[in-house]
Design an enzyme around this catalytic site. Structure first.
Site, PDB file in Angstrom:
ATOM      1  N   HIS A  66      19.214  -7.747  37.732  1.00 22.14           N
ATOM      2  CA  HIS A  66      18.091  -8.375  37.027  1.00 22.14           C
ATOM      3  C   HIS A  66      17.407  -9.487  37.815  1.00 22.14           C
ATOM      4  O   HIS A  66      16.353  -9.962  37.422  1.00 22.14           O
ATOM      5  CB  HIS A  66      18.546  -8.920  35.673  1.00 22.14           C
ATOM      6  CG  HIS A  66      19.278 -10.226  35.771  1.00 22.14           C
ATOM      7  ND1 HIS A  66      20.599 -10.294  36.115  1.00 22.14           N
ATOM      8  CD2 HIS A  66      18.864 -11.509  35.605  1.00 22.14           C
ATOM      9  CE1 HIS A  66      20.969 -11.565  36.133  1.00 22.14           C
ATOM     10  NE2 HIS A  66      19.946 -12.324  35.839  1.00 22.14           N
TER      11      HIS A  66
HETATM   12  C1  UD1 Z   1      16.658 -15.612  33.125  1.00 22.89           C
HETATM   13  C2  UD1 Z   1      17.144 -16.726  34.071  1.00 22.89           C
HETATM   14  C3  UD1 Z   1      18.304 -16.197  34.930  1.00 22.89           C
HETATM   15  C4  UD1 Z   1      19.402 -15.586  34.068  1.00 22.89           C
HETATM   16  C5  UD1 Z   1      18.789 -14.524  33.177  1.00 22.89           C
HETATM   17  C6  UD1 Z   1      19.796 -13.865  32.269  1.00 22.89           C
HETATM   18  C7  UD1 Z   1      15.364 -18.285  34.788  1.00 22.89           C
HETATM   19  C8  UD1 Z   1      14.509 -18.715  35.918  1.00 22.89           C
HETATM   20  N1  UD1 Z   1      16.080 -17.169  34.976  1.00 22.89           N
HETATM   21  O1  UD1 Z   1      16.131 -14.578  33.935  1.00 22.89           O
HETATM   22  O2  UD1 Z   1      18.844 -17.272  35.676  1.00 22.89           O
HETATM   23  O3  UD1 Z   1      20.378 -15.009  34.903  1.00 22.89           O
HETATM   24  O4  UD1 Z   1      17.759 -15.147  32.356  1.00 22.89           O
HETATM   25  O5  UD1 Z   1      19.239 -12.704  31.689  1.00 22.89           O
HETATM   26  O6  UD1 Z   1      15.399 -18.934  33.771  1.00 22.89           O
HETATM   27  N2  UD1 Z   1      12.101 -10.026  28.732  1.00 22.89           N
HETATM   28  C9  UD1 Z   1      12.042  -9.212  27.629  1.00 22.89           C
HETATM   29  N3  UD1 Z   1      12.692  -9.627  26.501  1.00 22.89           N
HETATM   30  C10 UD1 Z   1      13.369 -10.792  26.408  1.00 22.89           C
HETATM   31  C11 UD1 Z   1      13.415 -11.621  27.549  1.00 22.89           C
HETATM   32  C12 UD1 Z   1      12.782 -11.216  28.703  1.00 22.89           C
HETATM   33  O7  UD1 Z   1      11.449  -8.147  27.667  1.00 22.89           O
HETATM   34  O8  UD1 Z   1      13.943 -11.083  25.341  1.00 22.89           O
HETATM   35  C13 UD1 Z   1      11.442  -9.574  29.977  1.00 22.89           C
HETATM   36  C14 UD1 Z   1      10.027 -10.066  30.097  1.00 22.89           C
HETATM   37  O9  UD1 Z   1       9.268  -9.091  30.745  1.00 22.89           O
HETATM   38  C15 UD1 Z   1      10.170 -11.272  31.009  1.00 22.89           C
HETATM   39  C16 UD1 Z   1      11.300 -10.828  31.929  1.00 22.89           C
HETATM   40  O10 UD1 Z   1      12.162 -10.064  31.099  1.00 22.89           O
HETATM   41  O11 UD1 Z   1       9.010 -11.594  31.691  1.00 22.89           O
HETATM   42  C17 UD1 Z   1      12.041 -11.962  32.558  1.00 22.89           C
HETATM   43  O12 UD1 Z   1      12.578 -12.840  31.569  1.00 22.89           O
HETATM   44  P1  UD1 Z   1      12.861 -14.385  31.936  1.00 22.89           P
HETATM   45  O13 UD1 Z   1      13.536 -15.076  30.827  1.00 22.89           O
HETATM   46  O14 UD1 Z   1      11.629 -15.014  32.484  1.00 22.89           O
HETATM   47  O15 UD1 Z   1      13.854 -14.271  33.157  1.00 22.89           O
HETATM   48  P2  UD1 Z   1      15.210 -13.456  33.355  1.00 22.89           P
HETATM   49  O16 UD1 Z   1      14.984 -12.470  34.445  1.00 22.89           O
HETATM   50  O17 UD1 Z   1      15.748 -12.932  32.049  1.00 22.89           O
END
Ligand code: UD1
Length: 361
Positions: free
Chosen positions: A203
């Site tokens: 991820h």
């Molecule tokens: C975040 C953390 C990372 C952690 C990870 C656990 C930061 C910078 N990164 O990364 O350290 O290891 O969480 O999962 O804070 N999305 C969904 N549904 C959700 C949440 C996210 O579809 O409920 C998708 C969206 O397209 C979003 C992408 O995932 O843009 C990334 O989500 P985000 O919370 O920005 O970062 P993670 O990659 O989850």
């Protein structure tokens, strides 16, 4: 003493599952959920399956660029903290919710407790590394998971209020293992025998956001011919679709895709995997604690102890290295309690109580 704990992303829910209920035995704790993760599979299921207290606030921030997400959290958190007036704010790890919580609190002159302080990958391209460094720069009480983390802080000139407390994720693991064994039917559902499959997760932005790297990882999984259960994060699913790689995965007979597994099913799969392939931080520690060899899709890690113990192999996104590790990596060395023995929540409560007593004087 009133503590406001801030959570927002999956690994923080795991940590709160171990710490929140313990904190509530000694202090007045409220949970604030930033809403960084919002899908049921990314958030709700953790609260439901792990018996985490219901957050007093869900700020509903959601996804966005780093600036949008962090900025929106800061604005919303400032309002809640100003209203709730906690004596201290507790933040976990290294996500955007961590730095937003720490910064909002520090600017309101509320002391900051950082759980999992002092971790460093020394790779500033990782957003998490910036979050770690910035949070430690303004935190007041540092609760470290490892000796290495204590040493990093010492080198940065921080020795006061720095404590080795072990890792609360190991507490959660210890507690949830029995539940997973008793309740999860995931092995039967996926028709898996213990130790017959590799569990994979990807991820991190550094792996998902570059087509070349993600292709290399997918190719390695397909070409290895190993039986692989690949649990997809929504970010990874989006990228696989965008790069046209999803079909390749779905057509590959050795790979089963799962989406949105809850923590209990996921833990059961971890416990019985023959190997784990991941770029997650938390899963590296859990693999070590469970005695499952871990192949890490990164070139460096904050959890260096498991690499030094030869139970964790860093392979980056290198196709040949991944295939070779999937087929041949087989650690033999004896394991120890590198990340604590599962009583970290207890230790943390005692440290906070003592710190607060001296703070009040
Ligand atoms: C975040 C953390 C990372 C952690 C990870 C656990 C930061 C910078 N990164 O990364 O350290 O290891 O969480 O999962 O804070 N999305 C969904 N549904 C959700 C949440 C996210 O579809 O409920 C998708 C969206 O397209 C979003 C992408 O995932 O843009 C990334 O989500 P985000 O919370 O920005 O970062 P993670 O990659 O989850």
């Amino acid at each position: 003493m009133k503590i406001a704990s801030i959570v927002g992303a999956r690994p923080q829910f795991m940590k709160a599952a171990a710490l929140s209920n313990e904190l509530r035995k000694h202090f007045d704790e409220i949970l604030i959920h930033t809403g960084q993760h919002y899908d049921w599979e990314m958030s709700g299921v953790f609260f439901s399956e792990l018996n985490i207290p219901k957050p007093s606030y869900n700020l509903g921030i959601g996804s966005g660029t780093h600036a949008e997400q962090t900025g929106n959290m800061l604005i919303a958190l400032e309002k809640v903290l100003a209203k709730e007036k906690p004596d201290a704010v507790l933040v976990y790890g290294d996500t955007n919710s961590t730095i937003a919580g720490a910064l909002a609190a520090a600017k309101l002159h509320i002391p900051v407790i950082h759980v999992e302080a002092g971790m460093r990958s020394f790779n500033k391209k990782m957003p998490e590394e910036i979050n770690r460094i910035a949070t430690d720069a303004i935190a007041d009480l540092f609760l470290c998971s490892t000796k290495t983390a204590v040493e990093h802080l010492r080198r940065e000139g921080k020795t006061e209020n720095v404590h080795l407390a072990g890792d609360v994720m190991i507490d959660a693991l210890k507690k949830n293992k029995q539940i997973a064994n008793a309740k999860s039917k995931i092995l039967q559902q996926l028709k898996l025998k213990p130790k017959s499959y590799v569990l994979a997760t990807v991820h991190r932005a550094e792996n998902t956001d570059e087509k070349e790297k993600l292709s290399s990882i997918i190719d390695a999984m397909v070409l290895s011919r190993e039986r692989i259960i690949f649990d997809l994060h929504p970010r990874t699913l989006n990228c696989l679709e965008k790069y046209g790689l999803l079909g390749k995965l779905k057509n590959s007979a050795n790979i089963t895709i799962t989406k949105g597994l809850g923590p209990i099913d996921f833990l059961k799969l971890q416990m019985h995997a023959k190997k784990i392939l991941t770029d997650s931080g938390g899963i590296q520690k859990e693999a070590y604690a469970l005695g499952v060899p871990c192949i890490t899709l990164r070139n460096e890690t904050e959890w260096v102890e498991s690499v030094n113990a030869k139970w964790n192999l860093l392979v980056g996104a290198d196709k040949k290295k991944i295939i070779s590790a999937l087929r041949n990596f087989s650690p033999r060395t004896k394991r120890t309690n590198l990340y604590g023995s599962g009583n970290s929540a207890n230790k943390i409560c005692a440290i906070i109580a003592k710190w607060w007593k001296s703070h009040e004087k």
